[in-house]
Scaffold this motif. Structure first.
Motif, PDB file in Angstrom:
ATOM      1  N   GLN A  21       0.805  -1.220   0.000  1.00 34.28           N
ATOM      2  CA  GLN A  21       0.000   0.000   0.000  1.00 34.28           C
ATOM      3  C   GLN A  21       0.836   1.267   0.000  1.00 34.28           C
ATOM      4  OE1 GLN A  21      -3.117   0.222   2.808  1.00 34.28           O
ATOM      5  NE2 GLN A  21      -4.283  -1.415   1.843  1.00 34.28           N
ATOM      6  N   SER A  22       2.064   1.153   0.423  1.00 36.12           N
ATOM      7  CA  SER A  22       2.918   2.342   0.453  1.00 36.12           C
ATOM      8  C   SER A  22       3.160   2.842  -0.965  1.00 36.12           C
ATOM      9  CB  SER A  22       4.257   1.999   1.114  1.00 36.12           C
ATOM     10  OG  SER A  22       5.249   2.896   0.673  1.00 36.12           O
ATOM     11  N   ILE A  23       3.112   4.151  -1.131  1.00 36.41           N
ATOM     12  CA  ILE A  23       3.338   4.731  -2.461  1.00 36.41           C
ATOM     13  C   ILE A  23       4.730   4.358  -2.986  1.00 36.41           C
ATOM     14  CG2 ILE A  23       4.113   6.988  -1.557  1.00 36.41           C
ATOM     15  CD1 ILE A  23       2.137   6.318  -4.811  1.00 36.41           C
ATOM     16  N   ILE A  24       5.691   4.228  -2.064  1.00 33.88           N
ATOM     17  CA  ILE A  24       7.045   3.847  -2.485  1.00 33.88           C
ATOM     18  C   ILE A  24       7.020   2.442  -3.100  1.00 33.88           C
ATOM     19  CG2 ILE A  24       9.367   3.284  -1.630  1.00 33.88           C
ATOM     20  CD1 ILE A  24       8.878   6.252  -1.776  1.00 33.88           C
ATOM     21  N   SER A  28       7.705   1.621  -7.117  1.00 36.08           N
ATOM     22  CA  SER A  28       8.761   0.701  -7.544  1.00 36.08           C
ATOM     23  C   SER A  28       8.166  -0.506  -8.271  1.00 36.08           C
ATOM     24  CB  SER A  28       9.647   0.280  -6.374  1.00 36.08           C
ATOM     25  OG  SER A  28       8.927  -0.514  -5.479  1.00 36.08           O
ATOM     26  N   LYS A  29       6.970  -0.929  -7.871  1.00 34.77           N
ATOM     27  CA  LYS A  29       6.305  -2.037  -8.571  1.00 34.77           C
ATOM     28  C   LYS A  29       5.862  -1.615  -9.975  1.00 34.77           C
ATOM     29  CE  LYS A  29       6.269  -5.623  -5.838  1.00 34.77           C
ATOM     30  NZ  LYS A  29       6.836  -6.913  -6.276  1.00 34.77           N
ATOM     31  N   CYS A  30       5.432  -0.371 -10.125  1.00 35.27           N
ATOM     32  CA  CYS A  30       5.078   0.144 -11.467  1.00 35.27           C
ATOM     33  C   CYS A  30       6.289   0.036 -12.389  1.00 35.27           C
ATOM     34  CB  CYS A  30       4.646   1.613 -11.399  1.00 35.27           C
ATOM     35  SG  CYS A  30       2.957   1.866 -10.864  1.00 35.27           S
ATOM     36  N   GLN A  31       7.426   0.475 -11.865  1.00 37.67           N
ATOM     37  CA  GLN A  31       8.641   0.460 -12.687  1.00 37.67           C
ATOM     38  C   GLN A  31       9.081  -0.968 -12.989  1.00 37.67           C
ATOM     39  OE1 GLN A  31      11.871   2.734 -11.049  1.00 37.67           O
ATOM     40  NE2 GLN A  31      12.639   3.171 -13.088  1.00 37.67           N
ATOM     41  N   GLU A  32       9.025  -1.820 -11.977  1.00 39.71           N
ATOM     42  CA  GLU A  32       9.431  -3.211 -12.169  1.00 39.71           C
ATOM     43  C   GLU A  32       8.528  -3.900 -13.198  1.00 39.71           C
ATOM     44  OE1 GLU A  32       8.480  -5.908  -8.988  1.00 39.71           O
ATOM     45  OE2 GLU A  32      10.172  -7.202  -9.449  1.00 39.71           O
ATOM     46  N   SER A  33       7.231  -3.613 -13.125  1.00 39.26           N
ATOM     47  CA  SER A  33       6.304  -4.296 -14.034  1.00 39.26           C
ATOM     48  C   SER A  33       6.537  -3.850 -15.478  1.00 39.26           C
ATOM     49  CB  SER A  33       4.855  -4.090 -13.599  1.00 39.26           C
ATOM     50  OG  SER A  33       4.501  -2.739 -13.612  1.00 39.26           O
ATOM     51  N   THR A  34       6.920  -2.596 -15.670  1.00 37.62           N
ATOM     52  CA  THR A  34       7.244  -2.139 -17.025  1.00 37.62           C
ATOM     53  C   THR A  34       8.486  -2.857 -17.543  1.00 37.62           C
ATOM     54  OG1 THR A  34       6.344   0.012 -16.470  1.00 37.62           O
ATOM     55  CG2 THR A  34       7.688  -0.092 -18.432  1.00 37.62           C
ATOM     56  N   SER A  35       9.471  -3.026 -16.670  1.00 42.95           N
ATOM     57  CA  SER A  35      10.682  -3.769 -17.060  1.00 42.95           C
ATOM     58  C   SER A  35      10.335  -5.199 -17.441  1.00 42.95           C
ATOM     59  CB  SER A  35      11.687  -3.814 -15.910  1.00 42.95           C
ATOM     60  OG  SER A  35      12.051  -2.522 -15.548  1.00 42.95           O
ATOM     61  N   ARG A  36       9.394  -5.791 -16.709  1.00 44.59           N
ATOM     62  CA  ARG A  36       9.012  -7.176 -16.989  1.00 44.59           C
ATOM     63  C   ARG A  36       8.291  -7.299 -18.332  1.00 44.59           C
ATOM     64  NH1 ARG A  36       8.841 -10.801 -12.137  1.00 44.59           N
ATOM     65  NH2 ARG A  36       7.361 -11.953 -13.391  1.00 44.59           N
ATOM     66  N   ILE A  37       7.567  -6.252 -18.731  1.00 38.48           N
ATOM     67  CA  ILE A  37       6.952  -6.252 -20.067  1.00 38.48           C
ATOM     68  C   ILE A  37       8.069  -6.278 -21.115  1.00 38.48           C
ATOM     69  CG2 ILE A  37       5.679  -4.843 -21.741  1.00 38.48           C
ATOM     70  CD1 ILE A  37       3.948  -3.837 -19.406  1.00 38.48           C
ATOM     71  N   ASN A  38       9.065  -5.407 -20.920  1.00 35.41           N
ATOM     72  CA  ASN A  38      10.191  -5.377 -21.854  1.00 35.41           C
ATOM     73  C   ASN A  38      10.877  -6.735 -21.913  1.00 35.41           C
ATOM     74  OD1 ASN A  38       9.634  -2.683 -22.109  1.00 35.41           O
ATOM     75  ND2 ASN A  38      11.393  -1.973 -20.949  1.00 35.41           N
ATOM     76  N   ARG A  39      11.082  -7.332 -20.743  1.00 34.70           N
ATOM     77  CA  ARG A  39      11.777  -8.623 -20.665  1.00 34.70           C
ATOM     78  C   ARG A  39      10.994  -9.719 -21.395  1.00 34.70           C
ATOM     79  NH1 ARG A  39      15.937 -11.179 -21.301  1.00 34.70           N
ATOM     80  NH2 ARG A  39      16.194 -13.104 -20.158  1.00 34.70           N
ATOM     81  N   ALA A 102      -3.341   0.743  -8.772  1.00 38.62           N
ATOM     82  CA  ALA A 102      -3.039   0.976  -7.357  1.00 38.62           C
ATOM     83  C   ALA A 102      -2.559   2.415  -7.157  1.00 38.62           C
ATOM     84  CB  ALA A 102      -1.982  -0.017  -6.877  1.00 38.62           C
ATOM     85  N   LEU A 103      -1.771   2.901  -8.101  1.00 35.52           N
ATOM     86  CA  LEU A 103      -1.291   4.290  -8.053  1.00 35.52           C
ATOM     87  C   LEU A 103      -2.488   5.249  -8.128  1.00 35.52           C
ATOM     88  CD1 LEU A 103       1.418   6.012  -8.249  1.00 35.52           C
ATOM     89  CD2 LEU A 103       0.942   6.097 -10.683  1.00 35.52           C
TER      90      LEU A 103
END
Ligand SMILES: [Zn+2]
Length: 131
Positions: A21-24, A28-39, A102-103
Motif C-alpha cells: 500500500q505504500s506509495i514507495i 517501484s512495482k510500477c517500474q518493475e512491471s514495465t521492465s518485466r513487459i520489456n523482458r 493501485a497508483l
C-alpha cells in the motif's frame, strides 16, 4: 474496458492490495512491471524466437504525407507471438495495469475518467496524433 469493468477492476485492486500500500512500494512495482513487459518481449525474440526485431532508421521522403508515414513506419517486428509468449506478455501487461491502478487508488484518480479523457484526446487529434 467499459465503465463497469473499470470500476470493478479498480475496486478489486483496492481490496487486494494489502501488502503493497505504500506509495514507495507501488511506484517501484510500477517500474518493475514495465521492465518485466520489456523482458517478456525480449525473451520472445532471444529465447523463444517466435518473433524477430528488424530495427533500422526509416527513410522518410521529405514530402511524405501523414498517410504516407503510416505506410512507411512500422513496428519493426517480424513474425507473430506464439501462444506461450503472448500469454506471458499479457500477464505482464496485467501486472502493470494492476500497479498503475493501485497508483490511481492512492491519489483518488478514477481509471474510467483517465481512459475517457485519453479516448477523447485521441478522437480529437485523429490522425494528426504523432505521439
Ligand atoms: Zn514465443
Amino acid at each position: 474496458m467499459n465503465e463497469m469493468q473499470c470500476s470493478d477492476f479498480q475496486s478489486a485492486v483496492s481490496r487486494f492490495l494489502l501488502r503493497h500500500q505504500s506509495i514507495i512500494d507501488i511506484l517501484s512495482k510500477c517500474q518493475e512491471s514495465t521492465s518485466r513487459i520489456n523482458r517478456a518481449a525480449v525473451k520472445a525474440v532471444t529465447s523463444c524466437g517466435c518473433i524477430e526485431i528488424n530495427a533500422f532508421k526509416p527513410k522518410l521522403p521529405k514530402d511524405a504525407s501523414l498517410d504516407d508515414l503510416r505506410e512507411i513506419l512500422s513496428s519493426q517486428v517480424e513474425g507473430q507471438l506464439c501462444e506461450t509468449c503472448k500469454e506471458a506478455l499479457a500477464e505482464e501487461v496485467g501486472r502493470s495495469l494492476f500497479y498503475l491502478t493501485a497508483l490511481c487508488n492512492v491519489f483518488d484518480i478514477s481509471l474510467q475518467e483517465v481512459l475517457s479523457m485519453e479516448t477523447a484526446k485521441l478522437e480529437t487529434l485523429g490522425k494528426y496524433n504523432l505521439v
